[in-house]
Scaffold this motif. Structure first.
Motif, PDB file in Angstrom:
ATOM      1  N   ILE A 175       3.431  11.762   7.927  1.00 22.15           N
ATOM      2  CA  ILE A 175       4.737  11.929   7.236  1.00 22.15           C
ATOM      3  C   ILE A 175       4.719  11.792   6.157  1.00 22.15           C
ATOM      4  O   ILE A 175       3.236  10.856   6.240  1.00 22.15           O
ATOM      5  N   MET A 176       4.933  12.215   5.090  1.00 20.75           N
ATOM      6  CA  MET A 176       3.725  11.913   3.515  1.00 20.75           C
ATOM      7  C   MET A 176       5.213  12.420   2.123  1.00 20.75           C
ATOM      8  O   MET A 176       6.734  13.159   2.850  1.00 20.75           O
ATOM      9  N   VAL A 177       5.605  11.188   1.652  1.00 15.26           N
ATOM     10  CA  VAL A 177       7.055  11.288   0.594  1.00 15.26           C
ATOM     11  C   VAL A 177       6.724  11.266  -0.614  1.00 15.26           C
ATOM     12  O   VAL A 177       5.280  10.935  -0.824  1.00 15.26           O
ATOM     13  N   TRP A 178       7.405  12.823  -1.453  1.00 10.90           N
ATOM     14  CA  TRP A 178       6.689  12.534  -2.765  1.00 10.90           C
ATOM     15  C   TRP A 178       8.156  12.112  -3.236  1.00 10.90           C
ATOM     16  O   TRP A 178       8.873  12.515  -3.479  1.00 10.90           O
ATOM     17  N   ASN A 179       8.096  11.188  -4.479  1.00  9.91           N
ATOM     18  CA  ASN A 179       9.079  10.660  -5.331  1.00  9.91           C
ATOM     19  C   ASN A 179       8.683  11.730  -6.806  1.00  9.91           C
ATOM     20  O   ASN A 179       9.296  11.426  -7.121  1.00  9.91           O
ATOM     21  N   GLN A 203      11.094  14.734  -1.268  1.00  5.61           N
ATOM     22  CA  GLN A 203       9.793  16.099  -0.541  1.00  5.61           C
ATOM     23  C   GLN A 203       9.777  14.759   0.552  1.00  5.61           C
ATOM     24  O   GLN A 203       8.895  13.894   0.112  1.00  5.61           O
ATOM     25  N   ILE A 204      10.280  14.931   1.445  1.00  4.91           N
ATOM     26  CA  ILE A 204       9.247  14.360   2.786  1.00  4.91           C
ATOM     27  C   ILE A 204       9.021  15.765   3.861  1.00  4.91           C
ATOM     28  O   ILE A 204       9.457  16.691   3.619  1.00  4.91           O
ATOM     29  N   SER A 205       7.669  15.622   4.537  1.00  6.09           N
ATOM     30  CA  SER A 205       7.533  16.227   5.303  1.00  6.09           C
ATOM     31  C   SER A 205       6.556  15.450   6.533  1.00  6.09           C
ATOM     32  O   SER A 205       6.305  14.173   6.367  1.00  6.09           O
ATOM     33  N   VAL A 206       6.893  16.739   7.302  1.00  3.55           N
ATOM     34  CA  VAL A 206       6.612  15.927   8.761  1.00  3.55           C
ATOM     35  C   VAL A 206       5.814  17.515   9.650  1.00  3.55           C
ATOM     36  O   VAL A 206       6.520  18.250  10.128  1.00  3.55           O
ATOM     37  N   SER A 207       4.552  16.540   9.487  1.00  6.64           N
ATOM     38  CA  SER A 207       3.567  17.842  10.569  1.00  6.64           C
ATOM     39  C   SER A 207       2.904  17.067  11.129  1.00  6.64           C
ATOM     40  O   SER A 207       3.203  15.700  11.564  1.00  6.64           O
ATOM     41  N   ASP A 208       2.765  18.012  12.574  1.00 14.62           N
ATOM     42  CA  ASP A 208       2.316  18.023  13.551  1.00 14.62           C
ATOM     43  C   ASP A 208       0.934  18.549  13.519  1.00 14.62           C
ATOM     44  O   ASP A 208      -0.169  19.277  13.599  1.00 14.62           O
ATOM     45  N   GLU A 209       0.694  18.261  14.893  1.00 14.28           N
ATOM     46  CA  GLU A 209      -0.773  19.060  15.764  1.00 14.28           C
ATOM     47  C   GLU A 209      -0.723  19.910  16.777  1.00 14.28           C
ATOM     48  O   GLU A 209      -1.442  20.079  17.637  1.00 14.28           O
ATOM     49  N   GLY A 210       0.679  20.222  16.834  1.00 10.23           N
ATOM     50  CA  GLY A 210       0.810  21.165  17.522  1.00 10.23           C
ATOM     51  C   GLY A 210       0.416  22.738  17.482  1.00 10.23           C
ATOM     52  O   GLY A 210      -0.635  23.071  17.058  1.00 10.23           O
ATOM     53  N   ASN A 211       1.604  24.263  18.355  1.00  8.25           N
ATOM     54  CA  ASN A 211       1.007  25.026  18.353  1.00  8.25           C
ATOM     55  C   ASN A 211       1.361  26.267  17.541  1.00  8.25           C
ATOM     56  O   ASN A 211       1.046  26.886  16.652  1.00  8.25           O
ATOM     57  N   GLY A 212       2.015  24.811  16.038  1.00  5.60           N
ATOM     58  CA  GLY A 212       3.040  25.745  15.143  1.00  5.60           C
ATOM     59  C   GLY A 212       4.547  26.373  15.524  1.00  5.60           C
ATOM     60  O   GLY A 212       4.706  26.929  17.119  1.00  5.60           O
ATOM     61  N   TYR A 225       1.043  -1.028   0.091  1.00  2.00           N
ATOM     62  CA  TYR A 225      -0.006  -0.030  -0.070  1.00  2.00           C
ATOM     63  C   TYR A 225       0.974   1.259  -0.200  1.00  2.00           C
ATOM     64  O   TYR A 225       2.177   1.171   0.250  1.00  2.00           O
ATOM     65  N   SER A 226      -0.070   2.849  -0.469  1.00  2.00           N
ATOM     66  CA  SER A 226       1.122   3.320  -0.174  1.00  2.00           C
ATOM     67  C   SER A 226       0.520   4.638   0.740  1.00  2.00           C
ATOM     68  O   SER A 226       1.519   5.231   1.357  1.00  2.00           O
ATOM     69  N   PHE A 227      -1.026   4.216   1.071  1.00  2.00           N
ATOM     70  CA  PHE A 227      -0.872   5.453   2.585  1.00  2.00           C
ATOM     71  C   PHE A 227      -1.402   4.426   3.783  1.00  2.00           C
ATOM     72  O   PHE A 227      -2.158   3.306   4.109  1.00  2.00           O
ATOM     73  N   PRO A 250       0.872  11.540  -1.750  1.00  2.00           N
ATOM     74  CA  PRO A 250       1.971  11.620  -1.943  1.00  2.00           C
ATOM     75  C   PRO A 250       2.403  10.130  -2.571  1.00  2.00           C
ATOM     76  O   PRO A 250       1.454   9.166  -2.668  1.00  2.00           O
ATOM     77  N   ASP A 251       3.314   9.804  -2.513  1.00  2.00           N
ATOM     78  CA  ASP A 251       4.119   8.463  -3.062  1.00  2.00           C
ATOM     79  C   ASP A 251       3.480   7.601  -1.877  1.00  2.00           C
ATOM     80  O   ASP A 251       3.876   6.130  -2.233  1.00  2.00           O
TER      81      ASP A 251
END
Length: 231
Positions: free
Chosen positions: A167-171, A177-186, A52-54, A77-78
């Motif tokens: 966490i998302m990865v695009w090839n 390209q890799i992104s890491v996101s959280d649910e904090g205050n920024g 799977y991808s997701f 994303p991939d």
């Protein structure tokens, strides 16, 4: 009248495409839970090896299908992993995820270690400073003890431990390209300065030096890193 019918047909066609895209995303997704009686690292490693991808960790507070749709709505994303703070912090996630990235995209040269290191720092920052809302401004051994105690305390509080790290990865053609996101205050790095004498900010310094580029997303909760395919 013909114009109205044409508009209605367009809307119907658009909605059908959106529904089909959502169905396609769901078929490419694995919704998982981690059994309490199993080793968490082996569980995540096995999950990420599935075709799977997701990958979406389930919980009782959210609709996993709706979450998937929201996460992949703009730029699919991939590879996607959406996982709780608790599972993130109690596993060796950066190592497991880098293994999966390498299996899928065949990293060149030193990219494996560079990505693993940057992922580790970005994930720890997202978990600790983002979702657990803990500042690392301790200066003494007593302060370090209090810091660790507070981490343990919040990892047992549902309001913190169930927050997600996405966490998302695009090839791309010439880079990952890799992104890491959280649910904090920024957060912001606008005034960040490298200071090797300070115990704080070293993770961000490593990411700046080891990635080919990095930036913070417009939501102030996402760190994005790019790594060239060339060695």
């Amino acid at each position: 009248m013909p114009r109205l019918q044409s508009l209605l047909n367009f809307i119907k066609s658009y909605n059908t495409k959106a529904d089909n895209d959502a169905l396609s995303d769901s078929k490419n997704a694995h919704f998982f839970s981690i059994p309490e009686n199993r080793d968490i690292n082996e569980s995540i490693r096995g999950i990420l090896r599935l075709p799977y991808s997701f990958f979406i960790e389930q919980n009782s507070h959210e609709n996993s299908e709706q979450l998937l749709k929201a996460l992949v709505s703009s730029d699919s994303p991939d590879l996607l992993l959406s996982i709780s703070t608790y599972s993130t912090y109690t596993s060796n996630l950066s190592h497991l995820l880098t293994e999966s990235i390498n299996d899928r995209f065949k990293l060149n040269g030193n990219k494996y270690n560079e990505i693993k290191t940057c992922l580790h720092e970005a994930i720890i920052n997202a978990a600790l400073h983002g979702n657990l809302s803990i500042a690392s401004n301790f200066q003494t051994t007593k302060g370090l003890y209090s810091y660790q105690t507070e981490i343990s305390k919040r990892l047992n509080m549902d309001i913190y431990k169930s927050r997600r790290i996405n966490i998302m990865v695009w090839n791309k053609n010439d880079h990952l390209q890799i992104s890491v996101s959280d649910e904090g205050n920024g957060f912001s790095i606008a005034n960040f300065k490298e200071d090797f004498t300070s115990p704080n900010g070293r993770g961000l310094m490593l990411i700046i030096r080891m990635s080919d580029s990095m930036w913070v997303g417009s939501d102030k909760r996402t760190l994005v890193m790019a790594f060239s395919h060339s060695a």
